[in-house]
Scaffold this active site. Sequence first.
Site, PDB file in Angstrom:
ATOM      1  N   ILE A  15      -2.205  -8.858   0.371  1.00 48.60           N
ATOM      2  CA  ILE A  15      -2.926 -10.136   0.427  1.00 48.60           C
ATOM      3  C   ILE A  15      -1.979 -11.337   0.438  1.00 48.60           C
ATOM      4  CG2 ILE A  15      -3.248 -10.469  -2.074  1.00 48.60           C
ATOM      5  CD1 ILE A  15      -6.187 -11.243  -1.437  1.00 48.60           C
ATOM      6  N   ASP A  50      -1.989  -9.419  -9.161  1.00 47.86           N
ATOM      7  CA  ASP A  50      -1.625 -10.632  -9.909  1.00 47.86           C
ATOM      8  C   ASP A  50      -0.106 -10.832  -9.895  1.00 47.86           C
ATOM      9  OD1 ASP A  50      -1.854 -12.818 -11.571  1.00 47.86           O
ATOM     10  OD2 ASP A  50      -2.537 -11.706 -13.335  1.00 47.86           O
TER      11      ASP A  50
HETATM   12  P1  ADP Z   1      -7.518  -5.515 -11.853  1.00 48.88           P
HETATM   13  O1  ADP Z   1      -6.774  -5.806 -13.121  1.00 48.88           O
HETATM   14  O2  ADP Z   1      -8.574  -6.574 -11.546  1.00 48.88           O
HETATM   15  O3  ADP Z   1      -8.040  -4.115 -11.796  1.00 48.88           O
HETATM   16  P2  ADP Z   1      -5.263  -4.852 -10.085  1.00 48.88           P
HETATM   17  O4  ADP Z   1      -4.250  -5.812  -9.560  1.00 48.88           O
HETATM   18  O5  ADP Z   1      -4.780  -3.803 -11.034  1.00 48.88           O
HETATM   19  O6  ADP Z   1      -6.438  -5.753 -10.707  1.00 48.88           O
HETATM   20  O7  ADP Z   1      -5.977  -4.132  -8.868  1.00 48.88           O
HETATM   21  C1  ADP Z   1      -6.938  -4.737  -8.055  1.00 48.88           C
HETATM   22  C2  ADP Z   1      -6.789  -4.204  -6.647  1.00 48.88           C
HETATM   23  O8  ADP Z   1      -5.736  -4.892  -5.976  1.00 48.88           O
HETATM   24  C3  ADP Z   1      -6.437  -2.713  -6.555  1.00 48.88           C
HETATM   25  O9  ADP Z   1      -7.256  -2.119  -5.562  1.00 48.88           O
HETATM   26  C4  ADP Z   1      -4.980  -2.729  -6.095  1.00 48.88           C
HETATM   27  O10 ADP Z   1      -4.677  -1.596  -5.318  1.00 48.88           O
HETATM   28  C5  ADP Z   1      -4.964  -3.977  -5.239  1.00 48.88           C
HETATM   29  N1  ADP Z   1      -3.654  -4.578  -4.961  1.00 48.88           N
HETATM   30  C6  ADP Z   1      -2.500  -4.447  -5.642  1.00 48.88           C
HETATM   31  N2  ADP Z   1      -1.517  -5.177  -5.056  1.00 48.88           N
HETATM   32  C7  ADP Z   1      -2.080  -5.771  -3.967  1.00 48.88           C
HETATM   33  C8  ADP Z   1      -1.611  -6.636  -2.934  1.00 48.88           C
HETATM   34  N3  ADP Z   1      -0.333  -7.058  -2.892  1.00 48.88           N
HETATM   35  N4  ADP Z   1      -2.473  -7.051  -1.968  1.00 48.88           N
HETATM   36  C9  ADP Z   1      -3.769  -6.647  -1.998  1.00 48.88           C
HETATM   37  N5  ADP Z   1      -4.286  -5.836  -2.941  1.00 48.88           N
HETATM   38  C10 ADP Z   1      -3.450  -5.399  -3.912  1.00 48.88           C
END
Ligand code: ADP
Length: 166
Positions: A10, A33
């Site tokens: 993203i 994040d």
């Molecule tokens: P949460 O704490 O809300 O569960 P996470 O970051 O652990 O958030 O995961 C939320 C989603 O984001 C997961 O499906 C993960 O695979 C995805 N994710 C992780 N890194 C990226 C990225 N760089 N771009 C898009 N999605 C991502």
Amino acid sequence: MQIEAVKGDITLLHVDAIVNAANQALAGGGGVDGAIHRAAGAAELHKACAKIGHCDPGDAVATPGFKLSAKWIIHTVGPVWHGGGHNEAAILASCYRKSIEVADRLQARVVAFPAISTGVYGFPQDQAAHIAVDTLRSIDSSTVERSILVAFDDSTFSLYNALLSS
Ligand code: ADP
């Protein structure tokens, strides 16, 4: 509003706003994040988040995108999955709705969402994908012309594509 799915990182998208799956303290963390903080410039983004201080689950706040191509980061706090009986679905739906409300205020026309709560917060992927698509489809008036659901893995991407073609 048009809704589409893409697979990838993203932080690399050229859109008006990207949504961050943040924590309540807006302190940065792992997963998407952490990736957003690193790509935006951790020091500057950390400072902007500290100024806001807090965000409740289901709510959303905005900061600039700093070094990102995206002009804005909309930080929303997803629910931690506790088995489904703790209002998780309603809170997740609220994340999508409130993020679009914030995007409206920023006059963002293209907004990208990660799969909020489906990483360390443990929300089942298929249910989360349904909520994402249903909630975005239910929003009928918005300055947002296009919402992009960003899948980081193949299974999430397949879920989005199946839902969006039905
Ligand atoms: P949460 O704490 O809300 O569960 P996470 O970051 O652990 O958030 O995961 C939320 C989603 O984001 C997961 O499906 C993960 O695979 C995805 N994710 C992780 N890194 C990226 C990225 N760089 N771009 C898009 N999605 C991502």
